[in-house]
Design a protein around this motif. Structure first.
Motif: not given
Length: 355
Positions: A320-328, A223-231
């Motif tokens: 609340k954030a509308d999307v979740k993002v990833e960080e390094k 699942y890609d939280k940044a784009t709300n997409t199932v992979l």
């Protein structure tokens, strides 16, 4: 002469009465009849009958009392047993009710990609997980290494890995926006093994948890939280690889989405009570995001970093954030944990948390 004779007669009679006393006639007694032997036997029999009747009456009374006593005990035992059965039935009913309790389900709004390409599949999101029909998933995977056949026979479904799947007219039909679902344990076989997967029956069709199907059938799910997409990945090993990088346009849309409630944030009590540093972080993030949207040469990496900064700034204010993002961080990917839906009034706390 006649008078004289009469007087003499009366005198004689009186003389005789005084000289000879008159005796009463003796009482004549009736002869006493002797009792015969037969009569005595009859009398004895009657007496014995009375005794027998008395004993029988007493015996019947005792028996009646005993029967009534045992009857009362039996009734009490029956009532106690009925009470126990009723309580057990109630527990079973509650257990069954809990197991078959229906849930409100909603059609999933998440996009789905297979090996990086958009695909269409309809299903439901239940408790944060996606559920799809077996035939719909088989239709999506039919031209990949993860293809599988679906066969209905003898009230049982059998899935065969690597088998071809023939499309049916009922495949890939849209689902209701909202409906009711209940857990089901209809038997499904994968080869010669029973499928272990959570499933819900919705509108007479079974929907299975996607991740459980991936595990059983050998395809990858992420699942890609940044784009709300199932992979979906046709080869399970691909699931271990780094996630597909979000497209530039998708990241732009995610940034725009975070800017929608900009005014609402500024008018909130949390913003008014926040310290200057928190307010400044938010304003800088908003300004930078708008500037980046106007920059035609901005890269996907820049948008990803700006999206992260904007989400963090809003979360510091309790939104609340509308999307979740990833960080390094330290060369490892960490996810920004979703904040609770409620605003935290009168509190100034940072909610940045990584798994």
């Amino acid at each position: 002469m006649n008078k004289k004779i009469t007087s003499l007669s009366l005198a004689g009679i009186m003389l005789l009465s005084t000289a000879s006393p008159v005796f009463a006639a003796p009482e004549v007694k009736a002869p006493v009849k002797e009792t015969t032997k037969a009569e005595e036997m009859v009398k004895d029999a009657k007496e014995a009958g009375k005794e027998i009747a008395k004993d029988a009456k007493e015996a019947m009374t005792d028996a009646k009392e005993k029967v009534e006593e045992k009857g009362k005990e039996a009734v009490k035992e029956t009532k106690d047993l009925a009470k126990e059965v009723k309580e057990e039935a109630k527990e079973v009913k509650e257990e069954v009710k809990e197991k078959v309790e229906t849930k409100d389900v909603k059609a999933t709004t998440q996009k789905v990609k297979l090996d990086g390409k958009d695909v269409v599949i309809y299903g439901y999101n239940i408790d944060g997980y996606n559920y799809f029909k077996l035939r719909d998933l088989a239709a999506v995977l039919k031209d990949t290494k993860a293809k599988f056949g679906v066969e209905y026979k003898d009230a049982m479904v059998t899935l065969t890995k690597g088998a071809d799947y023939k499309l049916a007219e009922t495949d890939q039909k849209e689902v209701k926006a909202e409906s009711k679902g209940m857990l089901t344990n209809d038997k499904v076989m994968v080869g010669d093994k029973a499928l272990t997967a959570t499933a819900y029956k919705v509108d007479d069709s079974n929907y299975y948890k996607l991740r459980d199907l991936g595990e059983a059938l050998g395809f990858g799910v992420d699942y890609d939280k940044a784009t709300n997409t199932v992979l979906l990945m046709s080869e399970k090993e691909a699931a271990k690889e780094e996630k597909v990088a979000p497209k530039l346009e998708e990241l732009k849309e995610a940034v725009k989405k975070e800017l929608v409630n900009e005014k609402e944030v500024r008018e909130s009590e949390a913003y008014k009570k926040a310290d200057d540093k928190v307010k400044s972080n938010f304003e800088n993030a908003v300004a930078a995001a708008k500037s980046l949207l106007d920059d035609e040469k901005a890269t996907a990496e820049q948008f990803e970093n700006e999206l992260k900064a904007l989400v963090e700034a809003k979360e510091q204010l309790g939104f609340k954030a509308d999307v979740k993002v990833e960080e390094k961080k330290d060369e490892k990917k960490e996810e920004v944990k979703e904040v609770k839906d409620e605003k935290k009034d009168d509190k100034k706390e940072e909610v940045k948390e990584t798994k």
